[in-house]
Write an enzyme that holds these catalytic residues in place. Structure first.
Site, PDB file in Angstrom:
ATOM      1  N   HIS A   1       0.842  -1.198   0.000  1.00  0.00           N
ATOM      2  CA  HIS A   1       0.000   0.000   0.000  1.00  0.00           C
ATOM      3  C   HIS A   1       0.878   1.248   0.000  1.00  0.00           C
ATOM      4  CE1 HIS A   1       0.691   1.051   4.285  1.00  0.00           C
ATOM      5  NE2 HIS A   1       0.700  -0.264   4.480  1.00  0.00           N
TER       6      HIS A   1
ATOM      7  N   CYS B   1       3.856  -4.811   6.373  1.00  0.00           N
ATOM      8  CA  CYS B   1       3.436  -4.490   5.019  1.00  0.00           C
ATOM      9  C   CYS B   1       4.597  -3.968   4.180  1.00  0.00           C
ATOM     10  CB  CYS B   1       2.325  -3.447   5.043  1.00  0.00           C
ATOM     11  SG  CYS B   1       0.780  -4.044   5.726  1.00  0.00           S
TER      12      CYS B   1
END
Length: 436
Positions: free
Chosen positions: A361, A380
């Site tokens: 992201h 992430c």
């Protein structure tokens, strides 16, 4: 690209479980709706029985017998003046009959003048036909589940007539089982997409189920792997051919899944594959490099999981994507004051890599100076705006993202589609364990 809401799942807050290494866990819940059915024994009754004739003089004949349901009219045919004996399968008053089994009515003398098989509840008449010499009637389509059927027949031989009716009931709803797929008909996926079948009831007759599943596509070899009694996956030895079509069929109607459960329908889905797309994320260089059909199309600096929340290594397949998705530290059991706490925020251009919560992201603006320099995420892959937008717009579910050099194990292969981390020769061995 059409985006869909991502599904959260709760994970523990400490290692060693790979589930804890995530930016955003997934709340506990079912990935698919499942019909919960009771598991009891199935009584399979396949015997045939002769049924009595109607009343009066020479026509009042009846006899009982069991057999295959085929007529003996062509071999050792009785006296042409004999009263017909009629055999019916399933037997009279049989219960839990498999709806995929045929109904067979036969006579040993003369011919069948009329046969009907009718569902008591719906009033539907079963499809079927007589053979050429009219000595046997056989149904030609599956029956309904949870129904009682009445079989009415008339057989004639010269001046003699045998007419009667019997009844039987099919497998009830408590013994039905169905199947669902992880891919949707007509959609396009990456060439690394894994086919997953989820059964509504536990499967113990796994060999029978595997024989009932076919996968037709641009691949040479493929194997099955059971992750549980309800979850079956198929992957080819190598990725699907780009820009091709894959057809998956689960022909389980009437299949005994075990524990008295019977497959209640066949399902088929066809999906397409796009270009061969993959990304490499290297913790040593802290970069993500994207490739399309083997050609490098971009490179961006990234930040990965910090030492307390390291990113897992290995091959991961994009599961789903969303233009925006809310992250909350509370889902990681982090409260204000905790050094790892972060305020809720909406992540942009999100591509999910594991069900436990690893994503690609767009990093928060506060992390941009650290991209390519240090790891500050909760597992992430944080990217600059242009990089995250490229992955979101160009890549799709089924495309590959491989993370290397984090010095941390792989995620469990069923925490997403980590199937490509399993050597193909070991893929069907449920006991084989890799670096996870």
């Amino acid at each position: 690209m059409t985006s869909s809401p991502l599904r959260p799942r709760a994970i523990p807050s400490r290692v060693p479980s790979a589930a804890r290494n995530s930016c955003r866990p997934v709340v506990t819940g079912s990935r698919r709706g499942r019909t919960v059915l009771a598991s009891v024994g199935l009584v399979a009754v396949l015997g045939l029985t002769a049924c009595g004739a109607g009343g009066g003089n020479d026509d009042a004949a009846s006899s009982g017998a069991s057999g295959s349901g085929t007529a003996g009219a062509q071999q050792d045919r009785p006296n042409p003046d004999a009263t017909p004996t009629v055999k019916v399968a399933p037997a009279a008053d049989a219960g839990m009959v498999n709806p995929a089994d045929p109904v067979v009515v036969s006579t040993d003398a003369g011919e069948l003048a009329d046969v009907s098989v009718t569902a008591t509840g719906s009033g539907t008449r079963a499809e079927g036909a007589l053979n050429e010499d009219r000595t046997e009637w056989r149904s030609s389509a599956p029956l309904e589940f949870g129904e009682t059927y009445t079989v009415a027949y008339t057989a004639r031989n010269g001046s003699h007539t045998t007419a009667d009716r019997t009844a039987f009931s099919t497998v009830d709803a408590a013994h039905e089982a169905d199947v669902s797929f992880d891919v949707k008909d007509g959609q396009t996926y990456g060439v690394w997409q894994v086919v997953e079948l989820t059964f509504s009831e536990p499967v113990t007759e796994k060999d029978a189920v595997e024989k009932a599943v076919t996968v037709d596509g641009a691949h040479e070899k493929g194997r099955f792997r059971w992750y549980s009694d309800r979850k079956l996956r198929f992957r080819p030895e190598k990725p699907w051919a780009p820009n091709s079509t894959v057809k998956v069929s689960a022909n389980i109607l009437g299949t005994d899944l075990g524990n008295g459960m019977i497959g209640n329908g066949n399902k088929t889905v066809s999906f397409k594959t796009g270009a061969e797309q993959r990304a490499y994320v290297d913790n040593d260089t802290k970069t993500l490099v994207a490739y399309v059909n083997g050609k490098k199309t971009g490179s961006w600096p990234v930040t990965l999981g910090n030492p307390e929340w390291p990113s897992t290594t290995g091959k991961k397949v994009i599961l789903e994507q969303a233009a925006s998705y809310e992250f909350k530290a509370s889902s990681l059991h982090l409260e204000p004051g905790d050094p790892h706490y972060y305020p809720p925020f909406d992540a942009t251009n999100v591509s999910r890599l594991t069900w436990s919560g690893e994503f690609i992201h767009q990093a928060l603006p506060s992390a941009w100076p650290l991209l390519g320099v240090a790891n500050v995420s909760h597992g992430c892959v944080g990217m600059p705006p242009e990089g995250a937008a490229y992955i979101f717009k160009t890549f799709r579910p089924g495309d590959m993202v491989e993370v290397v050099n984090t010095d941390y194990p792989q995620a469990n292969p069923d925490d997403g589609y980590g199937d490509w981390n399993i050597p193909f020769e070991h893929y069907s061995d449920e006991d084989w364990h890799g670096n996870w």
